[in-house]
Structures are given as structure tokens and as C-alpha cells.
Design a protein around this motif. Structure first.
Motif, PDB file in Angstrom:
ATOM      1  N   ILE A  10       0.852  -1.207   0.000  1.00 10.32           N
ATOM      2  CA  ILE A  10       0.000   0.000   0.000  1.00 10.32           C
ATOM      3  C   ILE A  10       0.884   1.253   0.000  1.00 10.32           C
ATOM      4  O   ILE A  10       0.651   2.193  -0.765  1.00 10.32           O
ATOM      5  CB  ILE A  10      -0.933   0.005   1.231  1.00 10.32           C
ATOM      6  CG1 ILE A  10      -1.955  -1.127   1.127  1.00 10.32           C
ATOM      7  CG2 ILE A  10      -1.650   1.352   1.366  1.00 10.32           C
ATOM      8  CD1 ILE A  10      -2.742  -1.381   2.409  1.00 10.32           C
ATOM      9  N   ALA A  11       1.910   1.225   0.847  1.00 10.03           N
ATOM     10  CA  ALA A  11       2.806   2.383   0.921  1.00 10.03           C
ATOM     11  C   ALA A  11       3.472   2.623  -0.434  1.00 10.03           C
ATOM     12  O   ALA A  11       3.543   3.764  -0.918  1.00 10.03           O
ATOM     13  CB  ALA A  11       3.866   2.153   1.999  1.00 10.03           C
ATOM     14  N   GLU A  16       4.080   5.850  -5.359  1.00 10.83           N
ATOM     15  CA  GLU A  16       4.084   5.913  -6.829  1.00 10.83           C
ATOM     16  C   GLU A  16       3.023   6.897  -7.327  1.00 10.83           C
ATOM     17  O   GLU A  16       3.276   7.698  -8.219  1.00 10.83           O
ATOM     18  CB  GLU A  16       3.847   4.517  -7.410  1.00 10.83           C
ATOM     19  CG  GLU A  16       5.105   3.668  -7.362  1.00 10.83           C
ATOM     20  CD  GLU A  16       4.845   2.179  -7.593  1.00 10.83           C
ATOM     21  OE1 GLU A  16       5.808   1.405  -7.457  1.00 10.83           O
ATOM     22  OE2 GLU A  16       3.690   1.791  -7.890  1.00 10.83           O
ATOM     23  N   GLN A  17       1.841   6.843  -6.710  1.00  9.43           N
ATOM     24  CA  GLN A  17       0.761   7.759  -7.139  1.00  9.43           C
ATOM     25  C   GLN A  17       1.143   9.209  -6.896  1.00  9.43           C
ATOM     26  O   GLN A  17       0.738  10.106  -7.628  1.00  9.43           O
ATOM     27  CB  GLN A  17      -0.528   7.431  -6.391  1.00  9.43           C
ATOM     28  CG  GLN A  17      -1.251   6.242  -7.003  1.00  9.43           C
ATOM     29  CD  GLN A  17      -2.460   5.805  -6.175  1.00  9.43           C
ATOM     30  OE1 GLN A  17      -2.784   6.428  -5.169  1.00  9.43           O
ATOM     31  NE2 GLN A  17      -3.089   4.729  -6.584  1.00  9.43           N
ATOM     32  N   GLN A  21       9.977   9.512  -5.063  1.00 10.86           N
ATOM     33  CA  GLN A  21      11.053   8.524  -5.187  1.00 10.86           C
ATOM     34  C   GLN A  21      11.401   8.006  -3.793  1.00 10.86           C
ATOM     35  O   GLN A  21      12.268   8.563  -3.122  1.00 10.86           O
ATOM     36  CB  GLN A  21      12.295   9.173  -5.812  1.00 10.86           C
ATOM     37  CG  GLN A  21      12.059   9.812  -7.168  1.00 10.86           C
ATOM     38  CD  GLN A  21      11.828   8.768  -8.249  1.00 10.86           C
ATOM     39  OE1 GLN A  21      12.578   7.810  -8.346  1.00 10.86           O
ATOM     40  NE2 GLN A  21      10.788   8.948  -9.036  1.00 10.86           N
ATOM     41  N   VAL A  22      10.690   7.005  -3.338  1.00 11.34           N
ATOM     42  CA  VAL A  22      10.907   6.459  -1.997  1.00 11.34           C
ATOM     43  C   VAL A  22      11.173   4.963  -2.110  1.00 11.34           C
ATOM     44  O   VAL A  22      10.438   4.249  -2.790  1.00 11.34           O
ATOM     45  CB  VAL A  22       9.668   6.695  -1.090  1.00 11.34           C
ATOM     46  CG1 VAL A  22       9.884   6.085   0.287  1.00 11.34           C
ATOM     47  CG2 VAL A  22       9.378   8.191  -0.971  1.00 11.34           C
TER      48      VAL A  22
END
Ligand SMILES: C[S@@+](CC[C@H](N)C(=O)[O-])C[C@H]1O[C@@H](n2cnc3c(N)ncnc32)[C@H](O)[C@@H]1O
Length: 113
Positions: A10-11, A16-17, A21-22
């Protein structure tokens, strides 16, 4: 960093939505934290919101210390969640590396030397 794969998914989708950039690392902190830390340059900000256990919280804090930049901020969530977490917060407030510690009841904010 997240131990539960469905939550991590979910994260990841949320990041992405939002076009952020994580990196999402899946696994127990006990197994992943050291490797993640070794891959970082100096850390300015850390948010700890999982494994709310006295010894674990203090251990993660101690592992973070060598990797922090000067005046880094660490936010600990759920510091009043249990007697153990209250003791962990008390420990942090008295640690010589912590310059300032502010309790917002559930959340503790620390500035580290
Ligand atoms: C209170 S939730 C917070 C999640 C996220 N920070 C949020 O606000 O949505 C705590 C999270 O820590 C994870 N967690 C608990 N113990 C963990 C551990 N030892 N290693 C990795 N993740 C852990 C849980 O799966 C849970 O998703």
C-alpha cells in the motif's frame, strides 16, 4: 521500512501515485535496519513508528546514532503506548546525545547532537 508485506505494498502504491522517489524495504527492522543504514549518507531525519517495545526502541535509536548528521531530528511515535514505551522515552530524554526532547504526549521529537 515495513515488516508486513501488504502494508508495504500500500505504501509503495501511494508513493508511486504521488510520484515520490521512496525506497520501500520489506522485512523486520531487526533484519533490515543495519543494511539500510550502511547504504545511507548522513541521516537528517528519522521517523520510528513500529515495534513499540522498550528494548527495541532504544536499540534502534542506538543503531541510528552513528549515521546521523549533526542536529538530526528523530521522531518516535507512540511513546505513551505502554509502560515500556514510556520508559524508552524517559531513557531517550536523559541520553547525553539528545540535545532537545519534546513530548507531544503520543509523539516524541528529539534533536540529536
Ligand atoms: C503503528 S503502524 C505505523 C505504520 C505507518 N508508519 C503509518 O503511520 O501508517 C506500525 C507498523 O510497524 C510495523 N512493524 C511492527 N514491528 C515491526 C518490526 N519489528 N519490523 C518491521 N515492521 C514492524 C507493523 O507492521 C505496522 O505496519
Amino acid at each position: 521500512m515495513e515488516g508486513a508485506e501488504p502494508y508495504a505494498a500500500i505504501a509503495k502504491r501511494n508513493f508511486e501515485q504521488l510520484d515520490l522517489q521512496v525506497s520501500v524495504v520489506i522485512g523486520l527492522f531487526q533484519d533490515t535496519l543495519q543494511q539500510v543504514l550502511q547504504q545511507q549518507s548522513k541521516i537528517d531525519f528519522a521517523f520510528i513508528d513500529g515495534h513499540h517495545d522498550e528494548r527495541a526502541t532504544i536499540s534502534y535509536y542506538k543503531q541510528l546514532l552513528p549515521f546521523l548528521s549533526n542536529n538530526a531530528v528523530i521522531v518516535f511515535d507512540d511513546i505513551a503506548w505502554s509502560e515500556g514505551m514510556k520508559r524508552a522515552w524517559h531513557y531517550l530524554c536523559n541520553d547525553k546525545c539528545i540535545k532537545t526532547a519534546v513530548s507531544l504526549f503520543n509523539v516524541g521529537i528529539c534533536v540529536v547532537f
